[in-house]
Design a protein around this motif. Structure first.
Motif, mmCIF file in Angstrom:
data_model
loop_
_atom_site.group_PDB
_atom_site.id
_atom_site.type_symbol
_atom_site.label_atom_id
_atom_site.label_comp_id
_atom_site.label_asym_id
_atom_site.label_seq_id
_atom_site.Cartn_x
_atom_site.Cartn_y
_atom_site.Cartn_z
ATOM 1 N N PHE A 188 0.797 -1.225 0.000
ATOM 2 C CA PHE A 188 0.000 0.000 0.000
ATOM 3 C C PHE A 188 0.822 1.264 0.000
ATOM 4 O O PHE A 188 0.332 2.329 -0.336
ATOM 5 N N ALA A 189 2.104 1.138 0.340
ATOM 6 C CA ALA A 189 2.962 2.320 0.322
ATOM 7 C C ALA A 189 3.201 2.788 -1.108
ATOM 8 O O ALA A 189 3.464 3.954 -1.362
ATOM 9 N N ASN A 190 3.098 1.874 -2.064
ATOM 10 C CA ASN A 190 3.450 2.208 -3.434
ATOM 11 C C ASN A 190 2.255 2.194 -4.391
ATOM 12 O O ASN A 190 2.420 1.952 -5.570
ATOM 13 N N VAL A 191 1.075 2.431 -3.873
ATOM 14 C CA VAL A 191 -0.097 2.418 -4.740
ATOM 15 C C VAL A 191 0.074 3.428 -5.878
ATOM 16 O O VAL A 191 0.473 4.567 -5.648
ATOM 17 N N LEU A 192 -0.173 2.976 -7.115
ATOM 18 C CA LEU A 192 -0.090 3.804 -8.313
ATOM 19 C C LEU A 192 1.299 4.365 -8.579
ATOM 20 O O LEU A 192 1.443 5.375 -9.284
ATOM 21 N N GLY B 165 5.720 -0.189 -12.911
ATOM 22 C CA GLY B 165 4.995 0.550 -11.886
ATOM 23 C C GLY B 165 4.057 -0.341 -11.084
ATOM 24 O O GLY B 165 4.079 -1.574 -11.204
ATOM 25 N N MET B 166 3.212 0.312 -10.275
ATOM 26 C CA MET B 166 2.291 -0.422 -9.403
ATOM 27 C C MET B 166 0.853 -0.021 -9.732
ATOM 28 O O MET B 166 0.596 1.082 -10.189
ATOM 29 N N HIS C 227 -0.163 -3.702 -6.460
ATOM 30 C CA HIS C 227 0.434 -4.905 -7.057
ATOM 31 C C HIS C 227 1.453 -4.487 -8.093
ATOM 32 O O HIS C 227 1.275 -3.465 -8.757
ATOM 33 N N ASP C 228 2.494 -5.287 -8.260
ATOM 34 C CA ASP C 228 3.491 -5.014 -9.282
ATOM 35 C C ASP C 228 2.902 -5.321 -10.657
ATOM 36 O O ASP C 228 2.489 -6.456 -10.936
#
Lengths: 300, 325
Positions: A68-72, A82-83, A88-89
């Motif tokens: 969740f730290a890397n959403v979008l 990207g995410m 998700h990767d």
């Protein structure tokens, strides 16, 4: 010119061998001549290779575990595509999604083609009440909207890979019935079909040996066009929550999920779309090459 | 027709009919009560203009088209009601050569595969090698160089393609071959080659031919007997020499008169040609089929069917003008 003929007794009886390349070798020789077809084949092999050996370089967890730290997140070194909105990767999802999407699309294409072609060949060849029965049933079948029909199948049987294949087959086979029927109607009027009958050929043999090989070009083109269509259709089903159950990745579902973020994060849309285009292109190129390779007229 | 040692005809039809049902219930009389006999090692020429049912007749005798009525005998055996399965065995004895050497060969099969196809269907030989070997022998026999064995039909010219068709017809060792205008799609120079080949094969193998054509010069060259057809009916049947020397039916007369004659004294003279068009073969009314174009037509001709009568030994005609003499 040669207007004298040997008598039967004088025919030389020595072993006569035909220096003949096998059918497959002949086809491969002709296939190789087309650059487009070769490029398509190499592309397809790379795609299949990558999907097949995916677990060696990226784990399935990356595709379904949320970060969740890397959403979008935009494409970066760690996550090259990207995410997505759930963290998700995207690269992992494309790889693993491709495994399901492509498998389902290819199998559904083949099954719908076989089922539809068989029905079409029977309808066109035998004509009469057999034809009427098959074509009128098909009309009833086609009067129900595809999507409604597919939904009914998936809802009744449950959403999993096998049922999706069944649903997609039922949605797509009708094209082949009509296509193959019209081909068979033309081809079965040909003199060589009558010649085969004069030689004692049965109906099955005529259909398999003479009619299908002569109709194969048209069928193959339709098959290759359908692979891409079926991938998109899968996305429609995913959109209606009738595709593979989440969080299992699938190209179509990725597209429909990406819709919400189209403006802030276009990479969510671009990469899966590119994957579909790439697959569709390579399948089409291979299909075109195969159609030409199977036609001896084009042999130079 | 008289000095024949073999009394039994190979093929015999009795009042053979093939009517096609059209939309709206109309009937097209393609073959309308034909009686013919074909003897071993002989050729029956069938002539008539386009659409007179001569091709349909050939195909009906082979049961590629189901007859509507009448009987077909092959070697005395009634094959009229034979099923497709029963006919399979008969296919070895009765074959066909097609008119169009382009359409009758499957473009996706190589020459040797086309020739070998019938032998594979009937499992004539145990192994593929033997079958291909036999196919190569057949290629020798029809004068087709073995180097074409792996070629595809579209790479060859019409004459060679027709030779493929002949080799295929010979592959099962038939006794009778229906030649459905086998030379009319070919160049004149090649026509002669193919005709010679067919006659050589007849001498060697003792084949009987039913030779369907619209070309009288061809039919004179190759036939023992000639049958003239008009609108599904046989109007005259006799030996080839007799037909050309002594044509009795007005239609035959007109046909022979239409052969161009290289004679300078005929220049400027009017030829007697038949006028008008062929009447429709759909829902034919009783009466002579030729009545509407016949210069000798009487009232009787338009009401009653003329019988097929043997006028002199071996010379059959169906015409009131001749029969009443």
């Amino acid at each position: 010119m040669e207007n004298t003929t040997n008598t039967a007794a004088a025919v030389d009886n020595s072993e006569f061998s035909f220096k003949r390349a096998s059918q497959a070798k002949e086809i491969w020789r002709r296939f190789r001549k087309s650059k487009g077809a070769l490029i398509g084949l190499i592309l397809l092999l790379i795609i299949v290779g990558v999907l097949l050996f995916a677990p060696l370089f990226i784990s399935y967890d990356a595709a379904i575990e949320s970060d969740f730290a890397n959403v979008l997140a935009k494409p970066s070194k760690e996550h090259i595509f990207g995410m997505d909105g759930y963290g998700h990767d995207i690269f992992a999802r494309i790889i693993y999604g491709g495994r399901t999407s492509l498998t389902i699309a290819l199998i559904a294409t083949v099954t719908s083609c076989l089922f539809g072609s068989a029905l079409g060949a029977i309808a066109g060849y035998f004509g009469g009440w057999v034809d009427s029965l098959i074509m009128r049933s098909l009309d009833i079948f086609m009067s129900v909207p595809d999507i409604l029909f597919t939904m009914a199948v998936v809802v009744a049987l449950g959403a999993n890979a096998v049922n999706l294949i069944i649903a997609l087959t039922l949605a797509y086979f009708s094209n082949y019935v009509r296509l193959v029927r019209s081909q068979v109607l033309t081809l079965s009027e040909q003199d060589y079909v009558e010649a085969a009958r004069a030689g004692g050929s049965g109906n099955a043999r005529i259909i398999l040996k003479h009619i299908i090989p002569n109709a194969i070009g048209v069928i193959i083109v339709n098959v290759t066009l359908n692979v891409a269509k079926i991938i998109i259709y899968e996305s429609t089903l995913s959109f209606l929550n009738l595709g593979m159950p989440p969080p299992q990745p699938e190209w179509g579902m990725m597209l429909s999920e990406a819709r919400e973020f189209m403006r802030p994060a276009p990479h969510l849309l671009i990469f899966p779309a590119a994957a579909i285009v790439l697959c569709a292109c390579s399948v089409n190129l291979v299909g075109d090459g195969l159609r030409d390779a199977l036609d001896p007229h084009l042999k130079s | 027709m008289s000095e024949r040692t073999n009394a039994q005809p190979l093929v015999k039809t009795v009042d053979l009919k093939k009517l096609f049902k059209l939309k709206g219930g109309a009937l097209l009389h393609a073959v309308d009560g034909v009686n013919l006999e074909i003897y071993p090692a002989e050729t029956l020429g069938v002539v008539g203009e386009s659409g007179c049912g001569k091709s349909t007749l050939g195909r009906t005798i082979l049961k590629l088209i189901e007859p509507t009525d009448g009987k077909i005998y092959f070697e005395g055996e009634d094959i009229t009601k034979y099923s497709v399965r029963q006919m399979r065995h008969k296919r070895r004895d009765m074959q066909i050569i097609f008119q169009d050497p382009y359409a009758c060969l499957d473009a996706r099969m190589s020459v040797v595969d086309i020739i070998a196809e019938y032998m594979f269907i009937h499992h004539v030989y145990k192994s593929r090698a033997e079958t291909y070997n036999r196919a190569a022998q057949l290629m020798d026999q029809v004068g087709l160089a073995r180097r074409y064995a792996n070629a595809y039909p579209h790479e060859l010219d019409g004459g060679r393609r027709q030779r493929i068709g002949i080799a295929r017809a010979l592959s099962l060792g038939p006794k009778m071959i229906v030649c459905d205008e086998p030379v009319s799609a070919l160049d004149v120079s090649i026509q002669a080659q193919i005709l010679n080949l067919l006659m050589d094969l007849q001498d060697e193998l003792g084949l009987a031919y039913m030779f369907v054509t619209h070309d009288l010069s061809v039919v004179k060259h190759i036939s023992n007997n000639i049958m003239v057809m008009y609108l599904g009916r046989c109007v005259e049947l006799c030996s080839a020499d007799e037909l050309f020397a002594n044509p009795l039916h007005p239609y035959t007369d007109a046909l022979l008169a239409a052969i161009p004659k290289p004679d300078i004294s005929l220049r400027g003279k009017e030829q007697k040609l038949i006028r008008g068009e062929v009447t429709s073969p759909i829902n034919v009314k009783p009466g002579c089929r030729f009545a509407s174009r016949c210069p000798f037509c009487t009232e009787k001709c338009t009401n009653t069917d003329p019988e097929f009568v043997e006028v002199t030994p071996g010379h059959f005609v169906s015409c009131f003008k001749v029969n009443n003499k």
